[in-house]
Enzyme design. Sequence first.
Site, PDB file in Angstrom:
ATOM      1  CG  ASP A   1      85.422  14.844 -32.605  1.00  0.00           C
ATOM      2  OD1 ASP A   1      86.606  14.889 -32.202  1.00  0.00           O
ATOM      3  OD2 ASP A   1      84.869  15.804 -33.158  1.00  0.00           O
TER       4      ASP A   1
ATOM      5  CD  GLU B   1      76.766  14.965 -46.794  1.00  0.00           C
ATOM      6  OE1 GLU B   1      76.745  16.200 -46.699  1.00  0.00           O
ATOM      7  OE2 GLU B   1      76.228  14.201 -45.967  1.00  0.00           O
TER       8      GLU B   1
ATOM      9  CG  ASP C   1      88.173  19.263 -29.160  1.00  0.00           C
ATOM     10  OD1 ASP C   1      89.051  19.828 -28.473  1.00  0.00           O
ATOM     11  OD2 ASP C   1      87.793  19.687 -30.271  1.00  0.00           O
TER      12      ASP C   1
END
Length: 409
Positions: free
Chosen positions: A105, A40, A107
């Site tokens: 991830d 995807e 941040d």
Amino acid sequence: MEDYEQKLLKIYYQRLFPFTSLYKWFSYNPEIKTNFPFREFSFTLADDVYIRYMSFQDEEDWEETVIGRVPHKIDIGAIYNFRPKDNRMASAGQFQPQEKELVFDIDMTDYDEVRTCCSGADICSKCWKFMVVATKVLDIALRNDFGFQHILWVYSGRRGVHCWVADEIALKMSVTARAAVAEYLQLLRGGANQNKKISLNSLRLHPFVARSISICEKHFKTIILDEQCLLEDNQTWEKLLCYFPDDWQNKEVLKQEASNLDGHGRWELVEEYCKEIEKKRPQLHIREEIILHCLYPRLDINVSKGLNHLLKSPFCVHPKTGRVCVPFEPHRVEFFDPEKVPTLKVLVDQCTNIEMTTYEGKNKKQRTRKDHKKTALRPSVDILDNFVEKLSKQWKTRLIEQSDAKMDF
């Protein structure tokens, strides 16, 4: 993004974006060509138009679509049991993700409570050091504690880092297994409103925790005391005192003694009192808890747990900064400077003096020969190519072993 930047982005995709290297990675085994059409992708187009469940037959189909539509962002998702673009043809509940890299991830905005130099989306050389520590802690844990070998670290283009674990075992991990890895690595609990985020109430620390403390401790004085001056902020200082036991009678004495001291002086007091407390309560690790509170990676483990979550593709251009999301070597993370990452405009300018050449692709269509090796993007593409080459060797070895096993049978 204005028309001028849109034109720059189109040139970038035509002449610089490393489609071939990324295709080899996302296919895992290009000779068989079974994975890529089921992978995807999502595009974010102009005016924040978001298109999910995209998929492509092969590299040329993907490249042609990207150059034609010029997405401002490309996200990468899982490998499904149906081609994602045909997901509506599947019966209810049949369309399911099968494999996906294990991703992390990190941040910088999650560090706002422990950084004073910047806040929000801003980043500088001082607070980037939080990412340096995070990379070191997680990379060694993923390799040593779980045995992963194929790990790609990528600068997000603005204020964070992404980690892709591409080992075969990681690809095939269940949601439960992914959650177990993520929970193992998540030492800090609670959001910005929770003062005490970790409790190490044990006589003997787990080796992973002890190693993480060792890594963080090496950077504590430089980052927290010298550059962020965190302990000089009275509000933060009050929060950190919550790591001392509630029934400890000298807490008010500590506050009084620290009132006129700078950050270094306050930290010396903390170390002094911690030694006293831990003589009577050896299961406490107050000093170490504070170090981890300030420097341990702040993980969004929901990103790592699920198979449905998409993550920005390496070599995208960040729409706010214009910087490319480039890979970096974890063992050289201290030398990586996000402010020196090439921007879209710089890279396109470097192309102006390079003659554009084309060649006929497998589908008999003209393709533009990529010039990234002749620009500032080359070191980053070299890191990706090295990562992909090692992955390819792993898969080829696996195919040979499978073939030999069939012959023996």
